[in-house]
Design a protein around this motif. Structure first.
Motif, short mmCIF file in Angstrom:
data_model
loop_
_atom_site.label_atom_id
_atom_site.label_comp_id
_atom_site.label_asym_id
_atom_site.label_seq_id
_atom_site.Cartn_x
_atom_site.Cartn_y
_atom_site.Cartn_z
N PRO A 88 0.84 -1.22 0.00
CA PRO A 88 0.00 0.00 0.00
C PRO A 88 0.86 1.25 0.00
O PRO A 88 2.06 1.20 0.29
N ALA A 89 0.26 2.37 -0.29
CA ALA A 89 0.98 3.64 -0.32
C ALA A 89 1.59 3.94 1.05
O ALA A 89 0.92 3.80 2.07
N ASN A 90 2.84 4.30 1.03
CA ASN A 90 3.54 4.59 2.28
C ASN A 90 4.74 5.47 1.98
O ASN A 90 5.24 5.48 0.84
N ASP A 91 5.21 6.18 3.00
CA ASP A 91 6.31 7.12 2.81
C ASP A 91 7.67 6.52 3.15
O ASP A 91 8.64 7.26 3.28
N LEU A 92 7.75 5.21 3.32
CA LEU A 92 9.05 4.62 3.69
C LEU A 92 10.07 4.86 2.59
O LEU A 92 9.75 4.89 1.40
N THR A 93 11.32 5.05 3.01
CA THR A 93 12.40 5.35 2.06
C THR A 93 13.35 4.18 1.87
O THR A 93 14.17 4.21 0.94
N TYR A 94 13.23 3.15 2.72
CA TYR A 94 14.19 2.04 2.69
C TYR A 94 13.43 0.74 2.93
O TYR A 94 12.73 0.60 3.94
N LEU A 95 13.58 -0.21 2.01
CA LEU A 95 12.91 -1.51 2.15
C LEU A 95 13.93 -2.61 1.90
O LEU A 95 14.50 -2.71 0.81
#
Length: 486
Positions: A88-95
């Motif tokens: 889903p839409a999210n503001d995470l920058t690192y996965l």
């Protein structure tokens, strides 16, 4: 005051607990580190949270319909097998999805992660990637891009090739890691895929089993500054490196070079500033002119090469064939540690006093007059650059010098002896000389005793060897015993 402190701790714990309760991934399932005034979290999950991850309420607060503030997420040991859901839409920058046994990635899995800068898929079972695996949202200015993605790690998978359109949604990618994949050959599709990344700055191709680079592979990435070819069976520097535009750092560690010469060495790449030639198990010699194409070199790392015995004094300088002059690169850092070097010419680099880092430890340096400059000239400079390392450089030969440090010899202003014309080392003949002397001292009395015994006729064996007339007469007429006259 104690009451105030306890109140402060309780308030902190309450805030932590409240925020932790607001983030479904935090708590018993994953560990979280809160940042940005505890408004967002860095999450690490080592337990199986597949069901939780695929649930939309883990990402979006159903009460406010807003995304939870995950900054970074690391999930390992999840055994995903197939990524068949869309984040889903999210503001995470690192996965980070490393080590999850991922075999396949469905199209558009990451499309809603428009702020994701780093995606790590290392250590999975990926063998084929769909050209739309990294497809993003439609945007007028780009073809469905993952517009923020700058770093993609695909190392330690089972990739043999890449679809030529695999990066059409990630054209702003700056770092690509393909290490530890069994490519063996970079086929045209893979080359086209890499060439479609005009902003690429770092390319990692270590341990991919390739023996060279295809022609023109470096034409398109005009900003490529780092290339890692370590761990491959490469024994000739790829000539296509001359087509690079901004290459500054090269890694050739643990490659298959035996001798680096003008023929298999480095072409003209004046932009290269850093070169790593470490842990080459078969490297024995670096010959004249083999590094001469690197006229802008500033850092040279040649260490842990267990067979390297020879560095030509003119390996680095560029020689002008017409004038006969030579130009050395102005090195700032030089590492020659843990090789088998016995000698080092003072002309190997032009300005030893320009070095800011130096390491020549763990080499069997021969402390003889050819290396006198190492003690007289280099040691005082070395002490200024790195006193600790300079103090531990030792002689490895000849035997009477083993264990002495260069600093000790420098302090004593010691003048090291020279080998004779034929390179003889008399200290190694000591046992033989002692044996010869002992033999001579024993042989002289034995010979004298033998001569005396012969003259006195003490042993019949001497008579048997005597063929003179007198000896014959003595043997024919024996002396009459006194009993015969009675």
């Amino acid at each position: 005051m104690r009451l105030a402190f306890v109140s402060l701790v309780l308030c902190s714990c309450l805030v932590y607990s409240t925020i932790g309760d607001q983030l479904p991934l935090c708590g018993d399932n994953c560990s979280c580190i809160f940042v940005d005034n505890k408004e967002s979290a860095k999450v690490t999950c080592t337990k199986n949270v597949q069901i939780l991850v695929t649930n939309p309420t883990t990402w979006i607060n159903p009460d406010t319909n807003s995304s939870y503030q995950y900054l970074e997420i690391t999930m390992t040991n999840q055994n995903f097998i197939e990524l068949n859901f869309t984040f889903p839409a999210n503001d995470l920058t690192y996965l980070n999805l490393a080590g999850n046994d991922i075999y396949r990635i469905k199209d558009s899995v990451f499309m809603n992660l428009q702020k994701m800068k780093v995606l790590i898929l290392s250590g999975n079972d990926l063998e084929l990637l769909s050209p739309h695996a990294f497809k993003g949202l439609y945007l007028p200015e780009g073809y469905e891009p993952l517009r923020a993605l700058r770093e993609l790690r695909l190392d330690h998978n089972r990739l043999h090739t890449l679809n030529q359109d695999i990066f059409e949604h990630t054209t702003d990618l700056e770092i690509l890691d393909l290490s530890y994949n069994p490519f063996k050959v970079l086929d045209p599709h893979t080359v086209n895929a890499i060439d479609s990344l005009p902003m690429l700055k770092e390319l990692y191709l270590s341990y991919t089993e390739i023996t060279t680079l295809p022609d023109l592979i470096l034409n398109a990435p005009k900003f490529l500054s780092l290339l890692d070819l370590s761990g491959n069976p490469i024994n000739t520097v790829p000539k296509t490196l001359v087509n690079s535009h901004n290459l500054t750092t090269l890694y050739f560690n643990n490659t298959a070079f035996v001798n680096i010469t003008v023929d298999n060495g480095f072409p003209d790449i004046p932009t290269v500033k850093v070169l790593h030639l470490c842990n080459l198990q078969n490297l024995e010699r670096i010959e004249k002119g083999s590094l001469a194409g690197l006229t802008g070199l500033e850092e040279l790392y040649v260490k842990d090469n267990i067979k390297l015995t020879y560095l030509d004094p003119f390996a680095l300088p560029k020689t002008n064939e017409k004038s006969g002059g030579a130009v050395w690169p102005l090195l700032k850092k030089l590492n020659l540690a843990n090789n088998k070097l016995a000698y080092l010419d003072s002309d190997f680099i032009a300005r030893w006093d320009s070095l800011t880092e130096l390491d020549i430890l763990d080499n069997p340096w021969t402390c003889e007059c050819e290396n006198q400059w190492l003690v007289e000239d280099l040691t005082p400079l070395y002490l200024k650059i790195d006193n600790g390392k300079a103090s531990h450089v030792k002689c490895g030969a000849p035997v009477e010098m083993v264990g002495f440090t260069f600093v000790e010899l420098y302090d004593r202003q010691y003048k090291m002896r020279c080998l004779d014309l034929y390179g003889a080392q008399p200290e190694k003949d000591a046992a033989l000389l002692v044996g010869v002397l002992a033999g001579v001292l024993i042989a002289i009395p034995v010979i004298l005793f033998g001569i005396y015994a012969y003259q006195r006729r003490w042993f019949g064996i001497f008579n048997m060897c005597d063929n003179s007339p007198a000896a014959y007469s003595r043997r024919f007429y024996s002396t009459t015993s006194s009993d015969e006259y009675i």
